[in-house]
Design a protein around this motif. Structure first.
Motif, PDB file in Angstrom:
ATOM      1  N   THR A 169       2.795  -3.882   1.886  1.00 40.53           N
ATOM      2  CA  THR A 169       3.830  -3.094   1.226  1.00 40.53           C
ATOM      3  C   THR A 169       3.418  -2.760  -0.199  1.00 40.53           C
ATOM      4  N   LYS A 170       2.856  -3.723  -0.916  1.00 39.50           N
ATOM      5  CA  LYS A 170       2.385  -3.467  -2.283  1.00 39.50           C
ATOM      6  C   LYS A 170       1.273  -2.424  -2.281  1.00 39.50           C
ATOM      7  N   MET A 196       0.774  -0.065  -0.093  1.00 40.74           N
ATOM      8  CA  MET A 196       1.358   1.254   0.200  1.00 40.74           C
ATOM      9  C   MET A 196       2.009   1.853  -1.046  1.00 40.74           C
ATOM     10  N   ARG A 197       2.700   1.028  -1.816  1.00 36.62           N
ATOM     11  CA  ARG A 197       3.324   1.527  -3.040  1.00 36.62           C
ATOM     12  C   ARG A 197       2.269   2.034  -4.016  1.00 36.62           C
ATOM     13  N   LYS A 198       1.167   1.287  -4.158  1.00 37.42           N
ATOM     14  CA  LYS A 198       0.086   1.717  -5.043  1.00 37.42           C
ATOM     15  C   LYS A 198      -0.511   3.045  -4.585  1.00 37.42           C
ATOM     16  N   ARG A 233       0.963   5.383  -2.769  1.00 38.06           N
ATOM     17  CA  ARG A 233       1.937   6.458  -3.019  1.00 38.06           C
ATOM     18  C   ARG A 233       1.898   6.886  -4.481  1.00 38.06           C
ATOM     19  N   LEU A 234       1.831   5.908  -5.365  1.00 37.68           N
ATOM     20  CA  LEU A 234       1.770   6.211  -6.788  1.00 37.68           C
ATOM     21  C   LEU A 234       0.503   6.995  -7.114  1.00 37.68           C
ATOM     22  N   ASN A 259       9.025   8.306  -1.969  1.00 42.28           N
ATOM     23  CA  ASN A 259       9.012   6.850  -1.731  1.00 42.28           C
ATOM     24  C   ASN A 259      10.044   6.482  -0.699  1.00 42.28           C
ATOM     25  N   ARG A 260       9.665   5.591   0.153  1.00 40.39           N
ATOM     26  CA  ARG A 260      10.590   5.164   1.208  1.00 40.39           C
ATOM     27  C   ARG A 260      11.078   3.795   0.941  1.00 40.39           C
TER      28      ARG A 260
END
Length: 165
Positions: free
Chosen positions: A122-123, A125-127, A129-130, A164-165
């Protein structure tokens, strides 16, 4: 890759060794006055009474029958057998409990590893996306600069950002 089943071999060893220990307990209980009198005979007599009552109930002749107690030697033998069987049963129940605890422990470890992996993914994926949003903004800025420098539109479509989801 599976490991050598040490725990299963240990439990098999304990089960096999419990039978001779139960035999030893039977022999020793017949010799000891206190064990014979207070531990062997009362459960044997109780077992005998319930066994006879059940047999009479099944046969349908329960009225007016008085159940004779076992003779002392027979009660001692029955009680010693019950004591030995209770030992084997308690060892088996202990092994089942240990196996259940071991499997629950392994399941908890596996679940913790999966939770850690999911958190890490999850972390990541966030990186990503950013980074994607930053790169999209950079591309938009570069397209705008090219259009300003050339003073004519290039017809490049704006890059769509992923929300972002």
């Amino acid at each position: 890759m599976s490991s050598f089943p040490v725990i299963k071999l240990f439990s098999l060893f304990v089960k096999q060794i419990s039978k001779p220990i139960a035999g030893y307990i039977k022999r020793r209980s017949k010799d000891n006055y206190w064990v014979r009198t207070y531990i062997c005979i009362p459960p044997a007599q109780l077992y005998h009474r319930y066994d006879v009552r059940l047999r009479l109930w099944i046969s349908g002749s329960t009225k007016g029958k008085k159940i004779q107690p076992l003779e002392e030697q027979q009660a001692i033998n029955e009680g010693a057998d019950l004591l030995g069987e209770m030992f084997v049963l308690s060892v088996a129940c202990g092994l089942i409990g240990m196996e259940y605890y071991r499997q629950a422990w392994n399941a908890a470890i596996k679940e913790e590893q999966q939770d850690t992996s999911l958190t890490r993914l999850t972390k990541d994926m966030r990186k990503l996306r950013l980074m994607l949003n930053e790169q999209s903004d950079d591309i938009d800025e570069l397209v705008r600069l090219i259009e300003v420098l050339s003073e004519k539109p290039l017809g490049v479509q704006k890059v769509v950002t992923i929300p972002n989801r």
